[in-house]
Design a protein around this motif. Sequence first.
Motif, mmCIF file in Angstrom:
data_model
loop_
_atom_site.group_PDB
_atom_site.id
_atom_site.type_symbol
_atom_site.label_atom_id
_atom_site.label_comp_id
_atom_site.label_asym_id
_atom_site.label_seq_id
_atom_site.Cartn_x
_atom_site.Cartn_y
_atom_site.Cartn_z
ATOM 1 N N VAL A 33 0.830 -1.205 0.000
ATOM 2 C CA VAL A 33 0.000 0.000 0.000
ATOM 3 C C VAL A 33 0.868 1.261 0.000
ATOM 4 C CG1 VAL A 33 -1.675 1.318 1.359
ATOM 5 C CG2 VAL A 33 -1.962 -1.130 1.054
ATOM 6 N N LEU A 122 -8.596 -3.931 -0.748
ATOM 7 C CA LEU A 122 -8.248 -3.469 -2.082
ATOM 8 C C LEU A 122 -9.186 -4.129 -3.076
ATOM 9 C CD1 LEU A 122 -4.731 -4.016 -1.048
ATOM 10 C CD2 LEU A 122 -5.187 -1.967 -2.358
ATOM 11 N N VAL A 130 -5.766 -1.772 -9.412
ATOM 12 C CA VAL A 130 -6.455 -1.323 -8.205
ATOM 13 C C VAL A 130 -7.468 -0.247 -8.588
ATOM 14 C CG1 VAL A 130 -6.193 -0.170 -5.966
ATOM 15 C CG2 VAL A 130 -4.476 -1.821 -6.715
ATOM 16 N N PHE A 133 -9.475 1.475 -2.577
ATOM 17 C CA PHE A 133 -8.784 1.123 -1.341
ATOM 18 C C PHE A 133 -9.637 1.645 -0.193
ATOM 19 C CE2 PHE A 133 -6.401 2.623 2.292
ATOM 20 C CZ PHE A 133 -5.643 1.510 2.633
#
Length: 190
Positions: A33, A122, A130, A133
């Motif tokens: 992250v 995620l 992605v 989040f």
Amino acid sequence: MRNIVIGSLMLGLALSSCESSSSAKKISAYYDVAELFLSQAKLIKNVSFEKSASIDSLIETKTLKFDSLEWTKELSMFINMDINKAVLVGAFSEEKTNSSDGSSVLYKKKPEVESGVQWMKLDYDSQGNVVAFSGRFEEENALYQNSRELSATFATQNGMSTLESYSIRGFQKILMKDTVNYQIEAKALN
């Protein structure tokens, strides 16, 4: 009034960095992250965002256009959600789900583990980029209590995830002071 909002947000950012990673060895047990948001700081350096910040009843809205260093500071609460530390190997359960339009991974802290990160999720599109989040961070000691929920959405451009919006909602309680509720919301303008 404007200085109060900005000063209070800076205090929140300063306190959010209390979970030190200076002696923690970087590993790759979980999704990185920190790298996701550090790379965003470079990608969005020429993008303007409209940011609204509120502390209790005080609200301020402004347009942001930062260089990558300023974006790194702005996104520090997200970067601090990093769980890739040697002491946290095996500390989080991992739940994966798949659907026709993508997948998701949820990391949840095990009850016996000491970590400010409680959980993070995620979401990915069908190509593995992605697209969202979210997570929760909690910290408490004799002097203060801090809790916040973070979320971010990403647009996929040329096979890359690019930050589209982010929000942080939480509270901070300092010993012998009132609880301060805060909320930050930002969205890309271009």
